[in-house]
Design an enzyme around this catalytic site. Sequence first.
Site, PDB file in Angstrom:
ATOM      1  CG  ASP A 172      42.536  42.631  34.300  1.00 37.39           C
ATOM      2  OD1 ASP A 172      42.262  43.759  33.860  1.00 37.39           O
ATOM      3  OD2 ASP A 172      42.890  42.426  35.474  1.00 37.39           O
ATOM      4  CB  SER A 173      45.243  45.772  31.875  1.00 41.94           C
ATOM      5  OG  SER A 173      44.848  46.046  33.200  1.00 41.94           O
ATOM      6  CE1 TYR A 215      45.800  47.098  28.505  1.00 41.53           C
ATOM      7  CE2 TYR A 215      43.436  46.719  28.443  1.00 41.53           C
ATOM      8  CZ  TYR A 215      44.716  46.358  28.054  1.00 41.53           C
ATOM      9  OH  TYR A 215      44.909  45.285  27.243  1.00 41.53           O
ATOM     10  N   GLY A 216      44.693  52.261  32.569  1.00 38.80           N
ATOM     11  CA  GLY A 216      44.076  53.492  33.062  1.00 38.80           C
ATOM     12  C   GLY A 216      44.804  54.763  32.685  1.00 38.80           C
ATOM     13  CB  CYS A 236      39.888  44.863  32.442  1.00 36.92           C
ATOM     14  SG  CYS A 236      40.785  46.433  32.464  1.00 36.92           S
ATOM     15  CG  ASN A 237      36.053  47.456  37.050  1.00 36.66           C
ATOM     16  OD1 ASN A 237      34.855  47.633  37.199  1.00 36.66           O
ATOM     17  ND2 ASN A 237      36.715  46.509  37.719  1.00 36.66           N
ATOM     18  CB  THR A 238      40.319  50.489  32.601  1.00 36.57           C
ATOM     19  OG1 THR A 238      40.637  50.914  33.923  1.00 36.57           O
ATOM     20  CG2 THR A 238      40.699  51.588  31.615  1.00 36.57           C
ATOM     21  CD  GLU A 259      49.335  44.763  40.685  1.00 40.05           C
ATOM     22  OE1 GLU A 259      50.456  45.237  40.421  1.00 40.05           O
ATOM     23  OE2 GLU A 259      48.432  44.612  39.833  1.00 40.05           O
ATOM     24  CB  CYS A 292      39.093  47.844  41.446  1.00 41.79           C
ATOM     25  SG  CYS A 292      40.777  47.322  41.030  1.00 41.79           S
ATOM     26  CB  THR A 293      39.069  42.611  39.017  1.00 43.29           C
ATOM     27  OG1 THR A 293      40.139  43.242  38.289  1.00 43.29           O
ATOM     28  CG2 THR A 293      37.799  42.679  38.188  1.00 43.29           C
ATOM     29  CG  HIS A 294      43.908  44.627  41.863  1.00 39.46           C
ATOM     30  ND1 HIS A 294      43.670  44.720  40.513  1.00 39.46           N
ATOM     31  CD2 HIS A 294      45.251  44.426  41.991  1.00 39.46           C
ATOM     32  CE1 HIS A 294      44.808  44.586  39.853  1.00 39.46           C
ATOM     33  NE2 HIS A 294      45.782  44.407  40.723  1.00 39.46           N
TER      34      HIS A 294
END
Length: 308
Positions: free
Chosen positions: A18-19, A50-51, A81-83, A192, A226-228
């Site tokens: 992931d980023s 990344y976005g 990572c979705n992006t 975060e 989103c993985t968050h």
Amino acid sequence: MSSTPSPTPERPTIGVFDSGFGGLTVLRELLRLVPHARYIYLGDTARLPYGSKSHETVARYAVSSAHFLADQGADHLVIACNTATALALDDIRAALLIPVFGVIEPGAQAALSASHKSLFRSAPERTKQVDGGAEKHASPTTSHHAPPPKPAHALVLATSATTQSHAYTRALTALGLRATEKACPLLVPLVEEGWISHAVTAEVLRIYLLEALCEAPDASILLLGCTHYPLLRPLIENTLHELHHPMYVIDSAEATARAVSALLPPSASTEPPASTFYATDSIEKFQRLGSAFLGHPLNEVHLLDLGG
């Protein structure tokens, strides 16, 4: 740098990248569903987000991360990572000779599975109240003139970069579902910051959901794009309850782990999972935030330089 032992048929080595930190929610589900595997996780924290990067830059970063994990012995790769999934999945698959999984298609497939239940519940022949409150199910053949139900409507909460790619809309409509994507740019920094159940986060989420439901009032499936967002799932479900709009909640991290698990052969291995972690920036921050995403402490993280 120590190398990862060669995989065996009964003990695959799964690379996850992931980023940043969100992909650790995918790893958390993989550890639960595929406990016999070895795992190598890479958080490309020096080059996030990344976005905000171009398609070409995201593809370059993602392919370099994928090559690193393959060189470390990964025989399966998960783009957590979705992006990166939206913008670089084809590039990564072209660059590697191992199976590559993204997070978007498994989430869409899980939404399709949930849609069958949603359609039944929302169809004209759903449960009716009769005889003083006793329930009786109307026959599907009660009315010969009722129009067929519309395809289930999935609401996708995601980052701005993911919604702008329209990757979830393409994946969902290809499966016959209607889709509405809602960008929720404030949620990642709040997660975060550790404000998982904070009143500010609750209010921001409530505003996002109210706006989204104005656009998609008949949505019956909520896909966490989103993985968050799995860390916010209890707050999301509570907010939906308060808004009197229950929905099937699809966690794309869990859906991805199930897709990986389904394609791996059963294992008789009784060895515990083994995980190695790499980050391209601040080890201390990765350990601190990563522990919350993974659900247990990260005792050792290796610093890695992948260049620009």
